[in-house]
Write an enzyme that holds these catalytic residues in place. Sequence first.
Site, PDB file in Angstrom:
ATOM      1  N   HIS A 187      85.334  69.238  33.698  1.00  0.00           N
ATOM      2  CA  HIS A 187      83.891  69.103  33.545  1.00  0.00           C
ATOM      3  C   HIS A 187      83.292  68.901  34.953  1.00  0.00           C
ATOM      4  CE1 HIS A 187      79.826  67.834  32.548  1.00  0.00           C
ATOM      5  NE2 HIS A 187      80.051  68.536  31.458  1.00  0.00           N
ATOM      6  N   GLU A 217      80.553  71.313  36.876  1.00  0.00           N
ATOM      7  CA  GLU A 217      79.582  70.460  37.569  1.00  0.00           C
ATOM      8  C   GLU A 217      79.887  69.705  38.737  1.00  0.00           C
ATOM      9  OE1 GLU A 217      77.426  68.231  34.464  1.00  0.00           O
ATOM     10  OE2 GLU A 217      77.482  69.974  33.365  1.00  0.00           O
ATOM     11  N   HIS A 249      81.401  74.082  26.693  1.00  0.00           N
ATOM     12  CA  HIS A 249      81.652  74.734  28.052  1.00  0.00           C
ATOM     13  C   HIS A 249      82.918  75.786  27.727  1.00  0.00           C
ATOM     14  CE1 HIS A 249      79.026  72.127  30.261  1.00  0.00           C
ATOM     15  NE2 HIS A 249      79.646  70.906  29.677  1.00  0.00           N
TER      16      HIS A 249
HETATM   17 CO    CO Z   1      78.626  68.973  30.059  1.00  0.00          CO
END
Ligand code: CO
Length: 304
Positions: A187, A217, A249
């Site tokens: 993530h 991210e 995701h």
């Molecule tokens: Co997220």
Amino acid sequence: MLPVSRSRWRWRWWVACVGLAACLLWSWGAQAGGHEGAQPAKKAILLVSFGTSVPQARQVFAKIEEAAKTRFPGVEVRWAFTSKKVRQKLAQEGQVTLSPALALANLAEDGYTRVAAQSLHIIPGQEFEGLKETARRFAGMPKGLKQVEVGAPLLLSHQDMERTAKALLAHVPKERRPSEALVFMGHGTTHQANEVYPAMAGIFKELDAYAFLATVEGSPEWNKVKQEIKARGIKKAWLIPLMSVAGDHARNDMAGPEDDSWASQLGQAGIASQPVLMGMAEYPEVVAVWLDHLQTAWDRLGKE
Ligand code: CO
């Protein structure tokens, strides 16, 4: 008559004094814990995930629960989701899920005194810190829980990272050839705990020269990893989530049909890709790492 009456009074005084002393002793004993302290602790387990709005992904949680119940037979196991967005989305679909605070309040109301809350998060980031703070505030509340211990997320120690990396590599589909890349999708975050991802990328690379890790991210950045795969002339990549479940995701940012998904971007660069839509929680060896952390938290719970 007089001496008799006087001795009767004296006797009544004596009874009153002894009674008062007994009362004082009893209330002191109760305050010192004689009342509640003698009871054995009523312990429970709270499994705490970020949550997911993808129904298929949610089925994976049942496997974690089953593994927890096998490891801790007869213990009450409950759930909480840390993502408010996910909880609200599920509520709209008529599914009630609880925040850690609500779940802990319910446990207290149901008479539980000590709780081991296991973080099913990946890194000790924002979600984990929030859970720890909630646990700290709930422990020792009047007429509430006496103790709440929080189990570490999946990747805390170097050993956790190695165990997890080896488990994931062991579950790579057999069709994958050694010259094909493995790209694990983490993530990523702006939180300092993001450091786990570059560390994990290093461990993957040591175990398999064609294994990469990129995040949605944070760092390692997907763009850089994509360039490296291209520069090395790799023709095919397997895309694998480094997330507890193959949720939004994994299904969209990683494997989705949109132009900016990782699969599409690889395709645009002439690299074939094959997504593996399996969350880490589907692998028993990875669940075992979480459960070992739960064991540590459980062992810290008091007996009374
Ligand atoms: Co997220």
